[in-house]
Design a protein around this motif. Structure first.
Motif, PDB file in Angstrom:
ATOM      1  N   VAL A  13       0.818  -1.214   0.000  1.00  0.00           N
ATOM      2  CA  VAL A  13       0.000   0.000   0.000  1.00  0.00           C
ATOM      3  C   VAL A  13       0.853   1.266   0.000  1.00  0.00           C
ATOM      4  CG1 VAL A  13      -1.883  -1.207   1.157  1.00  0.00           C
ATOM      5  CG2 VAL A  13      -0.283   0.103   2.512  1.00  0.00           C
ATOM      6  N   GLN A  14       0.348   2.273  -0.657  1.00  0.00           N
ATOM      7  CA  GLN A  14       1.026   3.564  -0.733  1.00  0.00           C
ATOM      8  C   GLN A  14       0.792   4.396   0.523  1.00  0.00           C
ATOM      9  OE1 GLN A  14       2.850   4.055  -3.645  1.00  0.00           O
ATOM     10  NE2 GLN A  14       3.822   5.591  -2.368  1.00  0.00           N
ATOM     11  N   PRO A  52       4.020  -1.489   3.613  1.00  0.00           N
ATOM     12  CA  PRO A  52       4.220  -0.168   3.009  1.00  0.00           C
ATOM     13  C   PRO A  52       5.043  -0.286   1.725  1.00  0.00           C
ATOM     14  CG  PRO A  52       5.572  -0.430   4.976  1.00  0.00           C
ATOM     15  CD  PRO A  52       4.733  -1.658   4.870  1.00  0.00           C
ATOM     16  N   ALA A  53       4.618   0.416   0.690  1.00  0.00           N
ATOM     17  CA  ALA A  53       5.290   0.336  -0.614  1.00  0.00           C
ATOM     18  C   ALA A  53       6.746   0.760  -0.538  1.00  0.00           C
ATOM     19  CB  ALA A  53       4.546   1.186  -1.642  1.00  0.00           C
ATOM     20  N   GLU A  54       7.044   1.751   0.324  1.00  0.00           N
ATOM     21  CA  GLU A  54       8.418   2.269   0.375  1.00  0.00           C
ATOM     22  C   GLU A  54       9.396   1.287   1.010  1.00  0.00           C
ATOM     23  OE1 GLU A  54       6.297   3.811   4.058  1.00  0.00           O
ATOM     24  OE2 GLU A  54       5.820   3.705   1.921  1.00  0.00           O
ATOM     25  N   ASP A 116      -5.530   2.344  -3.485  1.00  0.00           N
ATOM     26  CA  ASP A 116      -4.363   2.059  -4.317  1.00  0.00           C
ATOM     27  C   ASP A 116      -4.729   1.629  -5.733  1.00  0.00           C
ATOM     28  OD1 ASP A 116      -1.978   2.471  -2.655  1.00  0.00           O
ATOM     29  OD2 ASP A 116      -2.875   0.931  -1.383  1.00  0.00           O
ATOM     30  N   GLY A 117      -6.025   1.479  -6.014  1.00  0.00           N
ATOM     31  CA  GLY A 117      -6.451   1.042  -7.340  1.00  0.00           C
ATOM     32  C   GLY A 117      -6.637  -0.459  -7.466  1.00  0.00           C
ATOM     33  N   ASN A 118      -6.488  -1.201  -6.365  1.00  0.00           N
ATOM     34  CA  ASN A 118      -6.776  -2.631  -6.419  1.00  0.00           C
ATOM     35  C   ASN A 118      -8.241  -2.827  -6.776  1.00  0.00           C
ATOM     36  OD1 ASN A 118      -4.215  -3.782  -5.434  1.00  0.00           O
ATOM     37  ND2 ASN A 118      -4.723  -2.684  -3.557  1.00  0.00           N
ATOM     38  N   LEU A 119      -8.525  -3.829  -7.598  1.00  0.00           N
ATOM     39  CA  LEU A 119      -9.907  -4.130  -7.962  1.00  0.00           C
ATOM     40  C   LEU A 119     -10.511  -5.020  -6.892  1.00  0.00           C
ATOM     41  CD1 LEU A 119     -12.170  -3.850 -10.042  1.00  0.00           C
ATOM     42  CD2 LEU A 119     -11.319  -5.993 -11.062  1.00  0.00           C
ATOM     43  N   LEU A 120     -11.601  -4.564  -6.299  1.00  0.00           N
ATOM     44  CA  LEU A 120     -12.300  -5.325  -5.277  1.00  0.00           C
ATOM     45  C   LEU A 120     -13.644  -5.766  -5.819  1.00  0.00           C
ATOM     46  CD1 LEU A 120     -11.591  -3.117  -2.146  1.00  0.00           C
ATOM     47  CD2 LEU A 120     -10.221  -4.988  -3.092  1.00  0.00           C
ATOM     48  N   GLU A 121     -13.935  -7.031  -5.649  1.00  0.00           N
ATOM     49  CA  GLU A 121     -15.228  -7.603  -5.999  1.00  0.00           C
ATOM     50  C   GLU A 121     -15.868  -8.020  -4.687  1.00  0.00           C
ATOM     51  OE1 GLU A 121     -16.940 -11.501  -8.443  1.00  0.00           O
ATOM     52  OE2 GLU A 121     -14.806 -11.051  -8.464  1.00  0.00           O
TER      53      GLU A 121
END
Length: 131
Positions: A13-14, A52-54, A116-121
Protein backbone atom coordinates in the motif's frame (compact mmCIF):
# COMPACT_ATOMS: atom_id res chain seq x y z
CA UNK A 1 -0.80 -32.54 1.30
CA UNK A 2 -4.09 -30.78 0.68
CA UNK A 3 -4.62 -27.04 1.14
CA UNK A 4 -7.51 -26.28 3.49
CA UNK A 5 -8.04 -22.51 3.23
CA UNK A 6 -6.41 -19.13 2.77
CA UNK A 7 -5.12 -17.72 6.06
CA UNK A 8 -3.92 -14.29 4.95
CA UNK A 9 -2.73 -12.35 1.95
CA UNK A 10 -0.54 -9.28 1.64
CA UNK A 11 -1.33 -5.95 0.02
CA UNK A 12 1.41 -3.45 -0.76
CA UNK A 13 0.00 0.00 0.00
CA UNK A 14 1.03 3.56 -0.73
CA UNK A 15 -0.83 5.22 2.16
CA UNK A 16 -1.31 3.01 5.22
CA UNK A 17 -3.86 5.30 6.90
CA UNK A 18 -6.00 5.69 3.77
CA UNK A 19 -6.01 1.93 3.24
CA UNK A 20 -6.92 1.16 6.86
CA UNK A 21 -9.69 3.79 6.83
CA UNK A 22 -11.13 2.49 3.54
CA UNK A 23 -11.19 -1.19 4.47
CA UNK A 24 -12.50 -0.42 7.97
CA UNK A 25 -15.25 1.97 6.90
CA UNK A 26 -16.32 0.48 3.57
CA UNK A 27 -15.78 -3.23 4.19
CA UNK A 28 -16.11 -3.35 7.98
CA UNK A 29 -12.73 -4.99 8.56
CA UNK A 30 -10.96 -4.57 11.89
CA UNK A 31 -7.56 -2.88 11.86
CA UNK A 32 -4.99 -4.62 14.07
CA UNK A 33 -1.33 -4.09 14.88
CA UNK A 34 0.90 -7.09 15.44
CA UNK A 35 4.57 -8.04 15.68
CA UNK A 36 6.81 -5.00 15.67
CA UNK A 37 4.22 -2.44 14.61
CA UNK A 38 2.92 -4.27 11.54
CA UNK A 39 -0.59 -3.51 10.28
CA UNK A 40 -3.31 -5.88 9.19
CA UNK A 41 -7.04 -6.00 8.52
CA UNK A 42 -9.02 -8.86 10.07
CA UNK A 43 -12.34 -10.27 8.90
CA UNK A 44 -13.88 -13.66 9.70
CA UNK A 45 -10.99 -16.09 10.12
CA UNK A 46 -8.75 -14.33 7.60
CA UNK A 47 -6.57 -11.27 7.50
CA UNK A 48 -4.86 -8.97 5.06
CA UNK A 49 -1.35 -7.97 6.06
CA UNK A 50 -0.38 -4.51 4.85
CA UNK A 51 3.13 -3.76 3.62
CA UNK A 52 4.22 -0.17 3.01
CA UNK A 53 5.29 0.34 -0.61
CA UNK A 54 8.42 2.27 0.37
CA UNK A 55 9.79 -0.68 2.38
CA UNK A 56 7.95 -3.98 1.92
CA UNK A 57 8.55 -6.53 4.63
CA UNK A 58 10.82 -9.43 3.64
CA UNK A 59 10.24 -11.92 2.31
CA UNK A 60 7.88 -10.41 -0.24
CA UNK A 61 6.66 -10.88 -3.80
CA UNK A 62 9.23 -10.44 -6.56
CA UNK A 63 7.81 -7.04 -7.59
CA UNK A 64 5.46 -5.70 -4.90
CA UNK A 65 3.54 -2.66 -6.09
CA UNK A 66 0.38 -0.92 -4.90
CA UNK A 67 -2.72 -1.49 -7.01
CA UNK A 68 -1.83 -4.88 -8.49
CA UNK A 69 -4.39 -7.04 -6.64
CA UNK A 70 -7.78 -8.32 -7.76
CA UNK A 71 -9.70 -9.64 -4.73
CA UNK A 72 -13.17 -11.09 -4.20
CA UNK A 73 -14.87 -10.92 -0.80
CA UNK A 74 -18.13 -12.64 0.13
CA UNK A 75 -20.65 -10.54 2.05
CA UNK A 76 -23.78 -11.51 3.94
CA UNK A 77 -27.12 -9.87 3.32
CA UNK A 78 -28.89 -8.47 0.33
CA UNK A 79 -27.33 -6.98 -2.82
CA UNK A 80 -29.52 -3.87 -2.46
CA UNK A 81 -28.22 -3.29 1.09
CA UNK A 82 -24.66 -3.66 -0.21
CA UNK A 83 -25.30 -1.15 -3.00
CA UNK A 84 -26.85 1.34 -0.55
CA UNK A 85 -23.89 0.98 1.83
CA UNK A 86 -21.35 1.57 -0.96
CA UNK A 87 -23.32 4.58 -2.16
CA UNK A 88 -23.41 5.99 1.41
CA UNK A 89 -19.63 5.54 1.62
CA UNK A 90 -19.16 7.43 -1.65
CA UNK A 91 -17.73 4.40 -3.45
CA UNK A 92 -17.95 4.51 -7.25
CA UNK A 93 -18.75 1.18 -8.88
CA UNK A 94 -16.63 -0.14 -11.74
CA UNK A 95 -19.29 -2.73 -12.64
CA UNK A 96 -22.31 -4.52 -11.27
CA UNK A 97 -24.35 -5.93 -9.98
CA UNK A 98 -23.46 -8.80 -12.31
CA UNK A 99 -23.87 -12.56 -12.10
CA UNK A 100 -20.66 -14.53 -11.62
CA UNK A 101 -19.56 -17.95 -10.41
CA UNK A 102 -17.86 -18.15 -7.01
CA UNK A 103 -15.97 -21.02 -5.44
CA UNK A 104 -19.22 -22.49 -4.07
CA UNK A 105 -21.64 -21.57 -6.87
CA UNK A 106 -23.49 -18.60 -8.36
CA UNK A 107 -22.88 -15.16 -6.88
CA UNK A 108 -23.95 -11.60 -7.58
CA UNK A 109 -20.99 -9.22 -7.64
CA UNK A 110 -20.16 -5.53 -7.61
CA UNK A 111 -16.72 -4.17 -8.48
CA UNK A 112 -14.92 -1.08 -7.19
CA UNK A 113 -11.40 0.10 -6.35
CA UNK A 114 -9.56 0.74 -3.10
CA UNK A 115 -7.29 3.79 -2.55
CA UNK A 116 -4.36 2.06 -4.32
CA UNK A 117 -6.45 1.04 -7.34
CA UNK A 118 -6.78 -2.63 -6.42
CA UNK A 119 -9.91 -4.13 -7.96
CA UNK A 120 -12.30 -5.33 -5.28
CA UNK A 121 -15.23 -7.60 -6.00
CA UNK A 122 -17.80 -7.97 -3.24
CA UNK A 123 -20.23 -10.79 -3.85
CA UNK A 124 -23.31 -12.30 -2.29
CA UNK A 125 -24.48 -15.88 -2.60
CA UNK A 126 -28.24 -16.42 -2.98
CA UNK A 127 -28.98 -12.76 -3.59
CA UNK A 128 -32.44 -13.43 -4.98
CA UNK A 129 -31.64 -11.89 -8.38
CA UNK A 130 -33.13 -13.93 -11.19
CA UNK A 131 -30.59 -15.97 -13.11
Amino acid sequence: MQIDRLDHLVLTVQDMSATIDFYSQVLGMQAVTFGEGRNALVFGQQKINLHPAECPIAPHAAHPVPGSADLCFIAQGDIHELLAHLRNCGVALEAGPVLRTGAAGPITSVYFRDPDGNLLEVSIYDSGIKR
